[in-house]
Design an enzyme around this catalytic site. Sequence first.
Site, mmCIF file in Angstrom:
data_model
loop_
_atom_site.group_PDB
_atom_site.id
_atom_site.type_symbol
_atom_site.label_atom_id
_atom_site.label_comp_id
_atom_site.label_asym_id
_atom_site.label_seq_id
_atom_site.Cartn_x
_atom_site.Cartn_y
_atom_site.Cartn_z
ATOM 1 N N ASP A 1 -13.846 12.038 -15.818
ATOM 2 C CA ASP A 1 -14.278 10.761 -15.278
ATOM 3 C C ASP A 1 -13.203 10.308 -14.277
ATOM 4 O O ASP A 1 -12.141 10.908 -14.150
ATOM 5 C CB ASP A 1 -14.507 9.744 -16.404
ATOM 6 C CG ASP A 1 -15.446 8.637 -15.955
ATOM 7 O OD1 ASP A 1 -16.059 7.988 -16.810
ATOM 8 O OD2 ASP A 1 -15.586 8.446 -14.718
HETATM 9 C C1 GLC Z 1 -16.934 5.590 -13.304
HETATM 10 C C2 GLC Z 1 -17.768 5.811 -14.544
HETATM 11 C C3 GLC Z 1 -18.617 7.041 -14.467
HETATM 12 C C4 GLC Z 1 -19.028 7.273 -13.033
HETATM 13 C C5 GLC Z 1 -17.778 7.651 -12.263
HETATM 14 C C6 GLC Z 1 -18.059 7.865 -10.777
HETATM 15 O O1 GLC Z 1 -15.700 5.058 -13.653
HETATM 16 O O2 GLC Z 1 -17.135 5.797 -15.803
HETATM 17 O O3 GLC Z 1 -19.731 6.839 -15.336
HETATM 18 O O4 GLC Z 1 -19.978 8.323 -12.953
HETATM 19 O O5 GLC Z 1 -16.739 6.682 -12.419
HETATM 20 O O6 GLC Z 1 -18.464 6.679 -10.201
#
Ligand code: GLC
Length: 746
Positions: A284
Site C-alpha cells: 500500500d
Molecule cells: C491508499 C489506500 C489504498 C489505495 C492506495 C492508492 O492509501 O490505502 O486502498 O489503493 O493508497 O491510492
Amino acid sequence: MKNKIVLLLLILTHTTTLSSQNYEVEIETLLKKMTLEEKVGQMNQYTGFFDVTGPAPADGDNKAKYDDIRNGRVGSMLNVRGAKQIREMQKLAVENSRLGIPILFGMDVIHGHKTIFPIPLAEAASWDLEAIEKAARVAAIEATAEGIHWTFAPMVDISRDARWGRVMEGAGEDPFLGSKIAVARVKGFQGDDLTASNTLAACVKHFAAYGFAESGKDYNTADIGSSTLHNVVLPPFKAAAEAGALTFMNSFNELNGIPATGDKYLQRDILKGEWGYDGMVVSDWGSITEMIAHGYAEDGKHAAFLAADAGSDMDMESHLYKLHLKELVEAGELDIAHIDDAVRRILRVKFKLGLFEDPYKYSDELREKNLLLHPDHMNAALDVAKKSIVLLKNENNFLPLAKTGKKIALIGPLGDDKTSPLGNWRLASDDGTASSVLEGLQSYAGNSIQFSKGINFASDPIHFVHELKINTEDRTGITEAVELAKGMDVVIMALGEHGVQSGEGRSRAHLGLPGLQQELLEAVYAVNKNIVLVLMNGRPLTIDWADKNLPAIVETWHLGSKSGNAIAQVIYGDYNPSGKLPMTFPKTIGQVPIYYNTKNTGRPGPIDLVFWSHYIDETNAPLYPFGHGLSYSDFSYSELNVARLAMSNSISVKLLLTNNSKVDGNEVVQLYIRDRVASVTRPIKELKGFEKVFLKAGETKQIQFTLTESELGFYNNQGKFIFEKGDFDIMVGGSSVGGLADTIKL
Ligand code: GLC
C-alpha cells in the site's frame, strides 16, 4: 536505438501468439535479458503528477521520475490521468528504455470511474451479485478507455466497526456475503478475456485484517486470533484469488505484531504457498517505509529487505526498492530468487493484459470520448442505486408517498448536495455531477416541493485528502426550515454524512448525525411529525432517536451519479425497495464492534442475575440487524423442509416464500446455520446462502438450497478447513433475526 527496435520486434514477434500460449517461456526469456537494475525497476511504482492518495515522499520530484521511466526503472504508475497522458508516458518507457517493457497504469477505480456507482457498502446492500458485477464491468469499460490497466479494488476487508471510515469501501461484516461480492467484482473488473482492451486487472485489498483496526481508528493495530483470521478475514481474499484476481495489495496495519507489508506468513506461506497464488502483490502507499514507524524496520534499507523478503512484489511510492534492493542483492543480504519471483509476477500481469502485444491498446482517446458517462452507464448506475436502498422503517405504510396533491418540504444539508452522493473514492468524477434528492423529487411534477437546507453541516474540503470542518455553531437556517415544515403534508429530511466524511482516514468516535443535524431534525419534528428520514451516509449510524420517533427511514448511503433519481423512485414507489443491511446498525456506539455472527459465550443469558454477557445500561440487540430491510410488499415464509441428502453430509433446504401484498417485489431469502458443538466454537448464526427472489403480487415460490461440507465446515486454529458431524440449526428468513428454523443431525 536500432538494436532496441530489433529487440522489441523480437519480443513482439514472440508475443504475437502469446494470447494462446503460456507466457512463462516469454517471461523467462525476458528475465534472462534483464539487468538487476531493470528487475528492481519493475518493482518500483510511482504516482502520477496529479493526485496523491497518500503522503508523497520528498524525493519524488518529477524530473527524477521521468529519468527513471526513460531508463526502465519504473514498473508501474498510479494516478496518471487521461488516454493522451498515459499514451505519452507509455511511449517514454517503451521507446526509450533498453528492453521497452510497458508500464502498468493503475488507479483507484473503486465504485465507478466517470460514471459513479453507489459506494461499495451500498452495493453490498443490494445482495445482487449480477448488479455488482455489472457496476464493476462499467467501471472497467470507462477506466480502460482512459488508458488505465489496473484498479486497486475490490477492497474485501471484513469489518464489524462502523467507527472505521473505510467500511464504505467494503462489503460489510460477513465473510460469506463478502466472498460472493469479491468474486463478482473481480469478474466485473477483469471480464472474460484479459487480453481485451476493456479489462481491468483487479487488486484484492488490503491483505490482511485492516478492517479489524483497534477502536476503529484507521491504520491502527489489528490483533486477532487464528479462528477470526481464517474464518472471517481470509475467506473473501481466498475467493477472489480463486476467481483469478491478477493482483493483491497488502495493508498498512500490523497483524498480531507483524506489519502486513512485511508479513511472510500472510504473503508467502498462505497467499503464495498454501493458496498457490501466482499473481503480484503491491504494497500500500508508502507502507514499506511505514515499517520503520511500526518499529519493525531500523531504516529504509532494512524496510526494503523485510518487504521484499516477505513477498511484497511492488513498492507503491516509498521509493525504497529503487534505493536499496540492488545493493542488498549485491551484498548477498537479499536472495535474488525473491527479486526474480517478484519480477515474474509483475511481467505475468503485463503479459496477461496483452501489454507486450500492444502497450498502447488501452489509451484510446476516441473510446474515452465516447464511453465516459455513456447513457447506458448512467442507466446501470441508476439501476444499482435503486437496488442498494434499504427501507429501514415504514410505520403504517407511510411510504410510498402519493405522487400528486401533496405539499412536501425537503429539508437538510444533503437535500441539494450534488457532490456528497458521489461518495469518497471518486478520483475521476467531477464535483457537482450527482443528481440531488431535490432534483430527483422535482422530476415528479405532481407534488409541490419546497426546499430549505436548514444548516450547512460541513464545509467542503480543499481536496479529499483534507479534513472537513463540521458546523457546530451556525444555527441561522434552522428557523427558516422549521417555518417551512409547518403545515406541510410531509417533510423529507435529507441528513447524514458528507461524501468525504467516510473513507480512508475518516474514523469517527461518534456515530450520530454529524454537527447540528440532530438538532435540526428535532426542531422540525416539534412542528411536523410526518417525517421521512432519507439517510445519506458511508457507514452505520446510531439513529436511535429517529427510529423511536419517525414513521419512515430510508437508508440511501452515497448512491453515485443517479442518487437523487433512485431515491425519488423509491419514495414514490416506482421502485419497491429490496436492499438488506450488509452491516449491523448499533443502538449506541458503546455496543461497537457489533455484528450478528457472534459466539454464544458461556453466559448467553438472559437470567435474572447480573452474571451474564450483557450491558446494564443497554440491550445487546442492535438497532437494525445484519440482513434487515423492508419492502412495500409483504413476504412470508412457510413449510421449511430440511433433509439430509442420502449417503452424504449435505443438507437440502426447501421453503415456500409468498408475496401476500398487491405489490410485486424482490426479497433476499437468507439461509443461516449454526454448528451447535465443534472443536472450535462456532457462531450462533452464519450466513451460508442467499437468493434474491422476485415475486409478483400474491405469488408463492419454492426456494431451495443445498448445504455441503464446504458450507458446514470451518477452519480450525491451525488454519485447516475441517467438517465435523453433529447437530446443525438451519434458519431461513428475510433478515438475520426471525424467520423459520429446524435442526438436523449429521
Ligand atoms: C491508499 C489506500 C489504498 C489505495 C492506495 C492508492 O492509501 O490505502 O486502498 O489503493 O493508497 O491510492
